[in-house]
Scaffold this active site. Structure first.
Site, PDB file in Angstrom:
ATOM      1  N   LYS A 134       1.295   4.354  -2.906  1.00 51.25           N
ATOM      2  CA  LYS A 134       1.022   5.763  -2.627  1.00 51.25           C
ATOM      3  C   LYS A 134       2.261   6.637  -2.786  1.00 51.25           C
ATOM      4  O   LYS A 134       2.187   7.764  -3.297  1.00 51.25           O
ATOM      5  CB  LYS A 134       0.432   5.909  -1.220  1.00 51.25           C
TER       6      LYS A 134
ATOM      7  N   TYR B  85       0.841  -1.195   0.000  1.00 53.36           N
ATOM      8  CA  TYR B  85       0.000   0.000   0.000  1.00 53.36           C
ATOM      9  C   TYR B  85       0.881   1.252   0.000  1.00 53.36           C
ATOM     10  O   TYR B  85       0.657   2.189  -0.773  1.00 53.36           O
ATOM     11  CB  TYR B  85      -0.913  -0.014   1.228  1.00 53.36           C
TER      12      TYR B  85
END
Length: 288
Positions: A171, A167
């Site tokens: 990002k 994750y």
């Protein structure tokens, strides 16, 4: 650029959640909003929402919605979306890169070696890579028009551990991509920014908060609605300083404070930066 009935926008991944919220905020300004997603009928996802239901709400709010069924793993399907926009309008003013696969067990903690390796395909392919491909198609239209804004939806996970390392990689990647793309786009009057959202009250997080309210109690001041980043985008463009802000990553709550943007509850969310960290600001050096 002012968002109004002449504005053409594309929000990827807008069957529900943040994408839907941004689309609805743009609808309040009267824009034409194309939305993509895979959910075309109820039951396709563990969460409620379809692209067609989002379009119904867009139209009810005063915008013009156009639903485009699209799997962002397919470059051909993505190109078809942009071809449709080109045919219909000959321009694209705003691209919001939001599409992202959230595995159903993402919020159940386990060290990365115990997580599915498919997380990489989910969050990098339908996330970082999907944002890149959409940006390529959008840039071709925007550069030609010498006008436009590309927005990457990002997170504090770029700087602190949230959910799982994959994750965070996704990002951090979209933040750097916004910075570097802005370098290439600036001379054409096209801006590219990345936005860090707080905890957003989506269908998924609402369920999690209802199950364990104590865990989220200290985070309440920074919780924002799915529509808040859309309100921020509108305010950024209205302020007329988007080219001065291009290439950087911003916290929605901090922009809200700067531009006096209220959320749907009439408040400005509190930034999580003191706790989770602030966006990195890469060097202005450009080696070609």
């Amino acid at each position: 650029m002012i968002v109004d009935k002449n504005t053409v926008a594309l929000v990827t991944g807008a069957s529900r959640g943040v994408g839907k919220g941004i689309a609805l905020a743009l609808a309040d300004a009267g824009a034409t909003i194309y939305i993509t997603g895979r959910s075309v009928s109820d039951g396709q996802s563990s969460l409620p929402g379809t692209i067609f239901k989002t379009v119904e709400e867009i139209n009810a709010r005063g915008g013009k919605g156009v639903a485009m069924a699209c799997d962002h793993r397919s470059d051909e399907q993505v190109q078809a979306v942009f071809d449709k926009i080109e045919t219909d309008h000959g321009k694209l003013d705003i691209l919001v890169n939001n599409v992202f696969v959230v595995p159903d067990d993402l919020m159940e903690y386990a060290p990365f070696w115990e997580k599915k390796t498919s997380y990489w395909d989910d969050m990098i392919d339908v996330g970082l890579r999907a944002h890149y491909i959409s940006s390529v198609f959008a840039a071709k239209m925007m550069v030609k028009a010498k006008s436009g804004l590309i927005v990457n939806i990002s997170s504090f996970g770029s700087r602190c551990y949230i959910h799982t390392p994959v994750y965070g990689v996704s990002k951090a990647g979209v933040d750097k991509m916004a910075h570097d793309m802005a370098k290439d786009l600036k001379e054409y009057n096209v801006a590219c920014v990345s936005l860090w959202l707080g905890i957003v009250k989506t269908e998924r997080t609402t369920t999690a908060m209802d199950k364990d309210p104590a865990t989220y109690e200290y985070l309440k001041p920074g919780i924002e609605s799915p529509e808040y980043p859309g309100r921020i985008i509108i305010a950024l463009l209205k302020a007329g300083q988007i080219m001065e802000k291009t290439g950087k990553t911003y916290v929605t709550a901090e922009l809200g404070e700067e531009l006096n943007v209220l959320d749907v509850d009439g408040k400005i969310p509190t930034s999580y930066a003191p706790m989770m960290g602030s966006p990195a600001q890469p060097s202005d050096v450009m080696v070609t």
